[in-house]
Design a protein around this motif. Sequence first.
Motif, PDB file in Angstrom:
ATOM      1  N   ALA A   1      -6.253  -9.691  -2.337  1.00  0.00           N
ATOM      2  CA  ALA A   1      -5.040  -9.654  -3.158  1.00  0.00           C
ATOM      3  C   ALA A   1      -4.232 -10.906  -2.881  1.00  0.00           C
ATOM      4  N   SER A   2      -3.663 -11.509  -3.933  1.00  0.00           N
ATOM      5  CA  SER A   2      -3.029 -12.815  -3.787  1.00  0.00           C
ATOM      6  C   SER A   2      -1.700 -12.870  -4.517  1.00  0.00           C
ATOM      7  N   TRP A   3      -0.913 -13.877  -4.149  1.00  0.00           N
ATOM      8  CA  TRP A   3       0.336 -14.149  -4.845  1.00  0.00           C
ATOM      9  C   TRP A   3       0.105 -14.834  -6.187  1.00  0.00           C
ATOM     10  N   ASP A   4      -1.135 -15.122  -6.543  1.00  0.00           N
ATOM     11  CA  ASP A   4      -1.409 -15.644  -7.881  1.00  0.00           C
ATOM     12  C   ASP A   4      -1.526 -14.517  -8.904  1.00  0.00           C
TER      13      ASP A   4
ATOM     14  N   HIS B   1     -15.593 -10.113  -9.796  1.00  0.00           N
ATOM     15  CA  HIS B   1     -14.586  -9.753 -10.797  1.00  0.00           C
ATOM     16  C   HIS B   1     -13.239 -10.314 -10.364  1.00  0.00           C
ATOM     17  N   SER B   2     -12.430 -10.650 -11.359  1.00  0.00           N
ATOM     18  CA  SER B   2     -11.041 -11.005 -11.115  1.00  0.00           C
ATOM     19  C   SER B   2     -10.182  -9.944 -11.777  1.00  0.00           C
ATOM     20  N   LEU B   3      -9.393  -9.239 -10.981  1.00  0.00           N
ATOM     21  CA  LEU B   3      -8.610  -8.104 -11.465  1.00  0.00           C
ATOM     22  C   LEU B   3      -7.192  -8.591 -11.774  1.00  0.00           C
ATOM     23  N   THR B   4      -6.904  -8.686 -13.042  1.00  0.00           N
ATOM     24  CA  THR B   4      -5.597  -9.203 -13.476  1.00  0.00           C
ATOM     25  C   THR B   4      -4.832  -8.111 -14.218  1.00  0.00           C
ATOM     26  N   GLY B   5      -3.525  -8.301 -14.318  1.00  0.00           N
ATOM     27  CA  GLY B   5      -2.687  -7.340 -15.030  1.00  0.00           C
ATOM     28  C   GLY B   5      -1.309  -7.185 -14.417  1.00  0.00           C
ATOM     29  N   HIS B   6      -1.179  -7.433 -13.116  1.00  0.00           N
ATOM     30  CA  HIS B   6       0.135  -7.353 -12.488  1.00  0.00           C
ATOM     31  C   HIS B   6       1.033  -8.475 -13.006  1.00  0.00           C
TER      32      HIS B   6
ATOM     33  N   VAL C   1     -10.293   0.919  -5.741  1.00  0.00           N
ATOM     34  CA  VAL C   1      -9.400  -0.068  -5.146  1.00  0.00           C
ATOM     35  C   VAL C   1      -8.000   0.170  -5.693  1.00  0.00           C
ATOM     36  N   VAL C   2      -7.003   0.077  -4.817  1.00  0.00           N
ATOM     37  CA  VAL C   2      -5.616   0.161  -5.250  1.00  0.00           C
ATOM     38  C   VAL C   2      -4.903  -1.114  -4.827  1.00  0.00           C
ATOM     39  N   THR C   3      -4.172  -1.720  -5.771  1.00  0.00           N
ATOM     40  CA  THR C   3      -3.433  -2.959  -5.507  1.00  0.00           C
ATOM     41  C   THR C   3      -1.939  -2.713  -5.719  1.00  0.00           C
ATOM     42  N   SER C   4      -1.114  -3.301  -4.850  1.00  0.00           N
ATOM     43  CA  SER C   4       0.339  -3.163  -4.929  1.00  0.00           C
ATOM     44  C   SER C   4       0.954  -4.500  -5.307  1.00  0.00           C
ATOM     45  N   SER C   5       2.158  -4.442  -5.889  1.00  0.00           N
ATOM     46  CA  SER C   5       2.752  -5.672  -6.397  1.00  0.00           C
ATOM     47  C   SER C   5       4.274  -5.632  -6.311  1.00  0.00           C
ATOM     48  N   ARG C   6       4.845  -6.821  -6.405  1.00  0.00           N
ATOM     49  CA  ARG C   6       6.298  -6.945  -6.482  1.00  0.00           C
ATOM     50  C   ARG C   6       6.838  -6.528  -7.843  1.00  0.00           C
ATOM     51  N   ASP C   7       5.966  -6.223  -8.807  1.00  0.00           N
ATOM     52  CA  ASP C   7       6.415  -5.784 -10.134  1.00  0.00           C
ATOM     53  C   ASP C   7       6.778  -4.298 -10.152  1.00  0.00           C
ATOM     54  N   THR C   8       6.890  -3.682  -8.974  1.00  0.00           N
ATOM     55  CA  THR C   8       7.284  -2.272  -8.745  1.00  0.00           C
ATOM     56  C   THR C   8       6.184  -1.282  -9.100  1.00  0.00           C
TER      57      THR C   8
ATOM     58  N   PHE D   1       1.797  -0.048  -8.720  1.00  0.00           N
ATOM     59  CA  PHE D   1       0.498  -0.261  -8.100  1.00  0.00           C
ATOM     60  C   PHE D   1      -0.570   0.240  -9.070  1.00  0.00           C
ATOM     61  N   ARG D   2      -1.742  -0.370  -8.964  1.00  0.00           N
ATOM     62  CA  ARG D   2      -2.806  -0.108  -9.931  1.00  0.00           C
ATOM     63  C   ARG D   2      -4.061   0.399  -9.231  1.00  0.00           C
ATOM     64  N   LEU D   3      -4.707   1.354  -9.871  1.00  0.00           N
ATOM     65  CA  LEU D   3      -5.958   1.928  -9.380  1.00  0.00           C
ATOM     66  C   LEU D   3      -7.110   1.378 -10.210  1.00  0.00           C
ATOM     67  N   TRP D   4      -8.059   0.716  -9.518  1.00  0.00           N
ATOM     68  CA  TRP D   4      -9.216   0.121 -10.177  1.00  0.00           C
ATOM     69  C   TRP D   4     -10.451   0.931  -9.798  1.00  0.00           C
ATOM     70  N   ASP D   5     -11.210   1.331 -10.816  1.00  0.00           N
ATOM     71  CA  ASP D   5     -12.368   2.219 -10.614  1.00  0.00           C
ATOM     72  C   ASP D   5     -13.657   1.436 -10.884  1.00  0.00           C
ATOM     73  N   PHE D   6     -14.486   1.282  -9.826  1.00  0.00           N
ATOM     74  CA  PHE D   6     -15.763   0.576  -9.952  1.00  0.00           C
ATOM     75  C   PHE D   6     -16.950   1.519  -9.756  1.00  0.00           C
ATOM     76  N   ARG D   7     -16.724   2.820  -9.877  1.00  0.00           N
ATOM     77  CA  ARG D   7     -17.821   3.773  -9.647  1.00  0.00           C
ATOM     78  C   ARG D   7     -18.883   3.676 -10.735  1.00  0.00           C
ATOM     79  N   ASP D   8     -18.483   3.366 -11.940  1.00  0.00           N
ATOM     80  CA  ASP D   8     -19.440   3.137 -13.027  1.00  0.00           C
ATOM     81  C   ASP D   8     -19.603   1.628 -13.211  1.00  0.00           C
ATOM     82  N   PRO D   9     -20.777   1.071 -12.935  1.00  0.00           N
ATOM     83  CA  PRO D   9     -20.956  -0.395 -13.029  1.00  0.00           C
ATOM     84  C   PRO D   9     -20.651  -0.969 -14.401  1.00  0.00           C
ATOM     85  N   SER D  10     -20.780  -0.169 -15.431  1.00  0.00           N
ATOM     86  CA  SER D  10     -20.584  -0.687 -16.782  1.00  0.00           C
ATOM     87  C   SER D  10     -19.135  -0.568 -17.262  1.00  0.00           C
TER      88      SER D  10
END
Length: 522
Positions: free
Chosen positions: A327-330, A345-350, A366-373, A375-384
Amino acid sequence: MPVESGTSSAARQAKQKRKSHSLSIRRTNSTEQDRPAMQRDVLEGQDSKLPSAVRHNLLELFGQIEREFENLYIENVELRREIDTLNERLAAEGQTIDGGDLSRGPLKAKASHSTSQLSQKLKTTYKASTSKRSHSFHGKLGGPCNFNVGNWELWGGDSWIVSSFKTTTSRAVCQLVKEYVGHRDGIWDVRVTRTQPIVLGTASADHTAMLWSIETGKCLLKYVGHAGSVNSIKFHPTEQVALTASGDQTAHIWRFMVQLPTPQPTADTSVSVDDEIDFSDKDEADCDGDGSSECPTIRIPSTTLKSHQGVVIAADWLVGGKQVVTASWDRAANLYDVETSELVHSLTGHDQELTHCCTHPTQRLVVTSSRDTTFRLWDFRDPSIHSVNVFQGHTDTVTSAVFTVGDNVVSGSDDRTVKVWDLKNMRSPIATIRTDSAVNRISVSVSQRIIALPHDNRQVRLFDMSGVRLARLPRSNRQGHRRMVCCSAWSEDNPTCNLFTCGFDRQAIGWNINIPALLQEK
C-alpha cells in the motif's frame, strides 16, 4: 576614612541574609493586608541599584502573579476534589466513563482538531523520510519533552481529566514483561514470526528493521537495506523471510537466520490495571541505549519491489506466501508475485493516500485503508473476477483495518472510533467503540477476539468485539510508553508475552495479559 575589617563585613552580610530570610518567611505566611508593609521591609532590608519606585512596582507585579497562582491552585484543589467525588460515585454505581463522554463542546472540538493536525504532521514527516537526519526532528521542535502528540492534548485541552478516571470494570493483572530498546527513532510496526524460532520484529523511522529475542530482549539481527523510514514489517507464514515497506518507495523481501540466546531470569514487574499512576514525562536519555550494537546486519534484500511512485506505507503476505500486497501514498495498492517480482495487479480507487493494508489469514482477501475515510475489500478468490467493496463509516483517516477469524473486519481511525464490520453486511458496523484519542494500527487476538487499541495519547486499551472495554494497560513514571503508541500485535501462543506494542518512544514492549481474568470480569 576607616576601613571595615573582613570579620565585620562578613558578620553584616550574614545578618542581612538572616533578615532577608526572615522577611521572606513572614511574607509567605502573611495575609493580603500585610503584603504592602512587608514589601517596604524588603525594600529597606536589601541592597539594590534600582530606584525605590521601580522596585516597589516590581514587587506589586510579583504579588499579583503570586495571587493568580494561588487562585489557580485553589481551583485545582477544588476540581480534584470533585473528580474524586465523581470517581467514588461511579465506582459505587459500577459505571465507567470514556473520554468521548466527558469532553464535549467548542473547546474539545478545537483541541481535537489541533491534535489531529499535529498527529498527521508528525506521521507524515517521519514515514516519508529518506534522510539520515530524520531522527533529530523531535529536537528541532523544542526538545523531546515539549513536542509530543500524546500529551499535546493533556497540556492544551482538558483530557487530563479523563486520565484521572481509573477503570472499574476489570481487576485483571496486566504484566509488563520485557522492553526492547535499541532503535534510534520511533517504531512504527511490531510483529511476531509465525515459524520457529519465534522472534519479535520491529520497523523503525531510523531506516532499520530489527529482530529480537522475546525472552531476553536482545537484538538478534538488524536489516539496514532501506534508504528511508521502515514503515511496516510482516513475516512469511512458513519460512524465515521478512517483508518490509519503506519511505524510499520500495518494499524489500529478505531472508534471515537467527539463533536464540539462553534466556535469563527477569524481575517481576507486574502492575495491576487499578494501580495506574498518572504519567509524568521522563527524560529520553534512558531510551538511547544501543541494544543493537553487537547484532549481525543484513544490507541487501533478496527481492526488491519498486513499482510505486510514493511512500510504501505497508505490505503483507497473501495466504500461501507466494504473493504480497503493498500500500502506498500514490493511492494504489500493488499485488506482486514473489518469485518473479512482477506486478500482477494494481488496485486503484482510493481518493487519497493509503495508510495500511492487511490480508485474510485463510482466504485470498485484501483490505486497504486510506486517508479518504474509507477502507476497501478486494476479493481475489476467483481468478477471473476481482471484486471490490467500499466501507464508509469513519469521518477521518482510517489508520488500519484488519481481518478477524470469521467474517469480520475491525477498522480504526483518527476520528477516535473503532468499528466492527460484518463482511456480509457492509451498510453499517455491528459495533462502534468511541475513545478519547486517535487510534493507530490495531490487532485482534485469534482465539479470544480481543481488540488491542494503540492510541496517540500513549494509552493501550483492550476491548471485546461487542465494544465492551476490558482493560487499559498500566502506564506510569516507571513503565509503559512515553510517546504515541503506533502499533499492537498479539501472540497468544507465546508463554512469555502474548501482546506486543511499540511507539515513538523508540521501544517495543512485551506484555503478559491475563486473558481468562479479563473474560471472567466481562
